[in-house]
Write a protein that holds these residues in place. Structure first.
Motif, PDB file in Angstrom:
ATOM      1  N   TYR A  55      43.880 -14.866  16.883  1.00 24.40           N
ATOM      2  CA  TYR A  55      43.092 -15.389  17.884  1.00 24.40           C
ATOM      3  C   TYR A  55      43.632 -15.849  19.737  1.00 24.40           C
ATOM      4  CZ  TYR A  55      40.921 -17.344  13.578  1.00 24.40           C
ATOM      5  OH  TYR A  55      40.646 -17.169  12.181  1.00 24.40           O
ATOM      6  N   SER A  56      41.988 -15.928  19.794  1.00 23.00           N
ATOM      7  CA  SER A  56      42.462 -15.439  21.897  1.00 23.00           C
ATOM      8  C   SER A  56      42.895 -16.978  21.626  1.00 23.00           C
ATOM      9  CB  SER A  56      41.285 -15.062  22.588  1.00 23.00           C
ATOM     10  OG  SER A  56      40.225 -16.273  22.725  1.00 23.00           O
ATOM     11  N   PHE A  57      43.618 -17.610  23.045  1.00 19.24           N
ATOM     12  CA  PHE A  57      43.682 -19.084  23.794  1.00 19.24           C
ATOM     13  C   PHE A  57      41.922 -19.872  23.528  1.00 19.24           C
ATOM     14  CE2 PHE A  57      42.874 -21.862  27.254  1.00 19.24           C
ATOM     15  CZ  PHE A  57      44.142 -22.237  27.006  1.00 19.24           C
ATOM     16  N   TYR A  58      40.748 -18.988  24.077  1.00 26.26           N
ATOM     17  CA  TYR A  58      39.733 -20.094  23.928  1.00 26.26           C
ATOM     18  C   TYR A  58      39.183 -19.922  22.788  1.00 26.26           C
ATOM     19  CZ  TYR A  58      34.550 -20.788  24.072  1.00 26.26           C
ATOM     20  OH  TYR A  58      33.763 -20.985  24.054  1.00 26.26           O
ATOM     21  N   GLN A  59      39.594 -19.011  21.833  1.00 25.55           N
ATOM     22  CA  GLN A  59      38.648 -19.107  20.543  1.00 25.55           C
ATOM     23  C   GLN A  59      39.789 -19.852  19.050  1.00 25.55           C
ATOM     24  OE1 GLN A  59      39.268 -14.838  19.564  1.00 25.55           O
ATOM     25  NE2 GLN A  59      37.379 -14.593  19.107  1.00 25.55           N
ATOM     26  N   GLN A  60      41.069 -19.838  19.559  1.00 29.24           N
ATOM     27  CA  GLN A  60      42.153 -21.378  18.898  1.00 29.24           C
ATOM     28  C   GLN A  60      41.826 -22.293  19.309  1.00 29.24           C
ATOM     29  OE1 GLN A  60      44.194 -20.456  16.620  1.00 29.24           O
ATOM     30  NE2 GLN A  60      45.309 -22.388  16.738  1.00 29.24           N
ATOM     31  N   PHE A  61      41.293 -22.928  20.616  1.00 26.95           N
ATOM     32  CA  PHE A  61      41.600 -24.748  21.135  1.00 26.95           C
ATOM     33  C   PHE A  61      39.691 -24.567  20.355  1.00 26.95           C
ATOM     34  CE2 PHE A  61      45.398 -24.371  22.525  1.00 26.95           C
ATOM     35  CZ  PHE A  61      45.725 -25.123  22.757  1.00 26.95           C
ATOM     36  N   ALA A  62      38.618 -23.121  20.895  1.00 29.66           N
ATOM     37  CA  ALA A  62      37.515 -23.922  20.020  1.00 29.66           C
ATOM     38  C   ALA A  62      37.393 -24.321  18.730  1.00 29.66           C
ATOM     39  CB  ALA A  62      36.426 -23.140  20.510  1.00 29.66           C
ATOM     40  N   ASN A  63      37.787 -23.761  17.840  1.00 22.95           N
ATOM     41  CA  ASN A  63      38.710 -23.945  16.773  1.00 22.95           C
ATOM     42  C   ASN A  63      39.153 -25.268  16.303  1.00 22.95           C
ATOM     43  OD1 ASN A  63      38.935 -23.433  13.743  1.00 22.95           O
ATOM     44  ND2 ASN A  63      40.888 -23.193  14.096  1.00 22.95           N
ATOM     45  N   ILE A  64      40.504 -25.660  17.091  1.00 19.98           N
ATOM     46  CA  ILE A  64      40.608 -26.976  17.072  1.00 19.98           C
ATOM     47  C   ILE A  64      40.068 -27.850  17.637  1.00 19.98           C
ATOM     48  CG2 ILE A  64      42.616 -28.611  18.349  1.00 19.98           C
ATOM     49  CD1 ILE A  64      44.131 -26.235  18.480  1.00 19.98           C
ATOM     50  N   ARG A  65      39.114 -27.649  18.238  1.00 21.48           N
ATOM     51  CA  ARG A  65      37.677 -28.652  18.787  1.00 21.48           C
ATOM     52  C   ARG A  65      36.715 -29.329  17.563  1.00 21.48           C
ATOM     53  NH1 ARG A  65      32.680 -29.275  20.000  1.00 21.48           N
ATOM     54  NH2 ARG A  65      32.612 -26.827  20.721  1.00 21.48           N
ATOM     55  N   LEU A  66      36.587 -28.210  16.563  1.00 20.85           N
ATOM     56  CA  LEU A  66      35.466 -28.324  15.836  1.00 20.85           C
ATOM     57  C   LEU A  66      36.013 -29.286  14.494  1.00 20.85           C
ATOM     58  CD1 LEU A  66      33.440 -25.234  16.509  1.00 20.85           C
ATOM     59  CD2 LEU A  66      32.764 -27.160  17.140  1.00 20.85           C
ATOM     60  N   ALA A  67      37.390 -28.233  14.643  1.00 19.14           N
ATOM     61  CA  ALA A  67      38.238 -29.148  12.868  1.00 19.14           C
ATOM     62  C   ALA A  67      38.353 -30.560  13.809  1.00 19.14           C
ATOM     63  CB  ALA A  67      39.878 -28.345  12.954  1.00 19.14           C
ATOM     64  N   GLN A  68      38.793 -31.036  14.890  1.00 16.12           N
ATOM     65  CA  GLN A  68      38.700 -32.541  14.885  1.00 16.12           C
ATOM     66  C   GLN A  68      37.669 -33.371  15.217  1.00 16.12           C
ATOM     67  OE1 GLN A  68      41.225 -32.486  18.656  1.00 16.12           O
ATOM     68  NE2 GLN A  68      43.284 -32.556  17.964  1.00 16.12           N
ATOM     69  N   LEU A  69      36.829 -32.371  15.297  1.00 17.35           N
ATOM     70  CA  LEU A  69      35.547 -33.165  15.580  1.00 17.35           C
ATOM     71  C   LEU A  69      34.948 -32.988  13.918  1.00 17.35           C
ATOM     72  CD1 LEU A  69      33.326 -34.303  16.495  1.00 17.35           C
ATOM     73  CD2 LEU A  69      31.734 -32.011  16.596  1.00 17.35           C
ATOM     74  N   ASP A  70      35.202 -32.249  12.882  1.00 16.41           N
ATOM     75  CA  ASP A  70      34.959 -32.709  11.408  1.00 16.41           C
ATOM     76  C   ASP A  70      35.447 -33.331  10.973  1.00 16.41           C
ATOM     77  OD1 ASP A  70      33.102 -30.443  11.236  1.00 16.41           O
ATOM     78  OD2 ASP A  70      34.189 -28.630  10.682  1.00 16.41           O
ATOM     79  N   ILE A  71      36.709 -33.392  10.892  1.00 17.34           N
ATOM     80  CA  ILE A  71      37.885 -35.024  10.982  1.00 17.34           C
ATOM     81  C   ILE A  71      37.248 -36.169  11.382  1.00 17.34           C
ATOM     82  CG2 ILE A  71      40.060 -35.789  10.924  1.00 17.34           C
ATOM     83  CD1 ILE A  71      41.069 -32.368  11.030  1.00 17.34           C
ATOM     84  N   GLU A  85      47.395 -15.157  31.112  1.00 19.05           N
ATOM     85  CA  GLU A  85      46.735 -14.710  32.179  1.00 19.05           C
ATOM     86  C   GLU A  85      45.506 -13.913  31.556  1.00 19.05           C
ATOM     87  OE1 GLU A  85      49.018 -11.343  33.744  1.00 19.05           O
ATOM     88  OE2 GLU A  85      50.485 -12.678  34.329  1.00 19.05           O
ATOM     89  N   ASP A  86      45.022 -14.226  30.407  1.00 19.71           N
ATOM     90  CA  ASP A  86      43.818 -13.425  29.742  1.00 19.71           C
ATOM     91  C   ASP A  86      43.590 -14.242  28.978  1.00 19.71           C
ATOM     92  OD1 ASP A  86      41.377 -12.361  29.613  1.00 19.71           O
ATOM     93  OD2 ASP A  86      42.372 -10.150  28.427  1.00 19.71           O
ATOM     94  N   PRO A  87      42.873 -15.758  29.278  1.00 18.39           N
ATOM     95  CA  PRO A  87      42.324 -16.806  27.754  1.00 18.39           C
ATOM     96  C   PRO A  87      42.011 -15.616  26.924  1.00 18.39           C
ATOM     97  CG  PRO A  87      41.383 -17.276  29.736  1.00 18.39           C
ATOM     98  CD  PRO A  87      42.102 -16.248  30.383  1.00 18.39           C
ATOM     99  N   GLY A  88      40.641 -15.092  26.913  1.00 13.80           N
ATOM    100  CA  GLY A  88      39.680 -14.057  26.140  1.00 13.80           C
ATOM    101  C   GLY A  88      41.046 -12.871  25.315  1.00 13.80           C
ATOM    102  N   ARG A  89      42.145 -13.086  25.601  1.00 18.63           N
ATOM    103  CA  ARG A  89      42.449 -11.360  24.711  1.00 18.63           C
ATOM    104  C   ARG A  89      43.093 -11.979  23.565  1.00 18.63           C
ATOM    105  NH1 ARG A  89      47.519  -8.908  24.972  1.00 18.63           N
ATOM    106  NH2 ARG A  89      48.254 -10.001  26.803  1.00 18.63           N
ATOM    107  N   VAL A  90      43.414 -10.918  22.308  1.00 17.11           N
ATOM    108  CA  VAL A  90      43.998 -11.637  20.948  1.00 17.11           C
ATOM    109  C   VAL A  90      45.055 -11.637  22.145  1.00 17.11           C
ATOM    110  CG1 VAL A  90      44.850 -11.067  19.095  1.00 17.11           C
ATOM    111  CG2 VAL A  90      42.129 -11.660  19.984  1.00 17.11           C
ATOM    112  N   SER A  91      46.784 -12.692  21.109  1.00 18.10           N
ATOM    113  CA  SER A  91      48.108 -12.059  21.615  1.00 18.10           C
ATOM    114  C   SER A  91      48.620 -11.913  20.607  1.00 18.10           C
ATOM    115  CB  SER A  91      48.792 -13.709  22.034  1.00 18.10           C
ATOM    116  OG  SER A  91      48.064 -13.465  23.563  1.00 18.10           O
ATOM    117  N   ASP A  92      49.992 -10.613  20.673  1.00 21.13           N
ATOM    118  CA  ASP A  92      50.408 -10.421  19.770  1.00 21.13           C
ATOM    119  C   ASP A  92      50.832 -11.794  18.298  1.00 21.13           C
ATOM    120  OD1 ASP A  92      50.457  -8.082  19.997  1.00 21.13           O
ATOM    121  OD2 ASP A  92      52.382  -7.728  21.174  1.00 21.13           O
ATOM    122  N   GLY A  93      50.645 -11.712  17.510  1.00 21.99           N
ATOM    123  CA  GLY A  93      50.922 -12.472  16.818  1.00 21.99           C
ATOM    124  C   GLY A  93      50.579 -13.575  16.188  1.00 21.99           C
ATOM    125  N   ILE A  94      49.450 -13.675  16.595  1.00 14.84           N
ATOM    126  CA  ILE A  94      47.839 -14.797  15.911  1.00 14.84           C
ATOM    127  C   ILE A  94      46.310 -14.279  15.762  1.00 14.84           C
ATOM    128  CG2 ILE A  94      49.521 -17.062  17.141  1.00 14.84           C
ATOM    129  CD1 ILE A  94      47.607 -16.287  19.493  1.00 14.84           C
TER     130      ILE A  94
END
Length: 69
Positions: free
Chosen positions: A45-61, A34-43
């Motif tokens: 980063y926010s949804f947006y931050q997490q997937f931006a990080n995944i994208r950058l990691a995959q690009l680096d690899i 419901e709020d992809p910019g909010r940091v959820s309990d237990g992680i």
């Protein structure tokens, strides 16, 4: 096993997650969609931050594995 086969297996392992980032299945269970910019309990980063990080990691690899030098 050739060096190419080992490299390809390592690349697949990185892209699937768990080494350079959390596996997507784990992250999706904890995301508040419901709020992809909010940091959820237990992680950390926010949804947006997490997937931006995944994208950058995959690009680096991918860049690392495809460079000729």
């Amino acid at each position: 096993m050739s060096d190419q086969t080992g490299l390809k297996q390592q690349l697949v392992s990185h892209i699937r997650g768990g080494q350079a980032f959390s596996p997507i299945e784990t992250v999706l269970k904890k995301i508040n969609f419901e709020d992809p910019g909010r940091v959820s309990d237990g992680i950390p980063y926010s949804f947006y931050q997490q997937f931006a990080n995944i994208r950058l990691a995959q690009l680096d690899i991918l860049e690392y594995c495809t460079k000729e030098d």
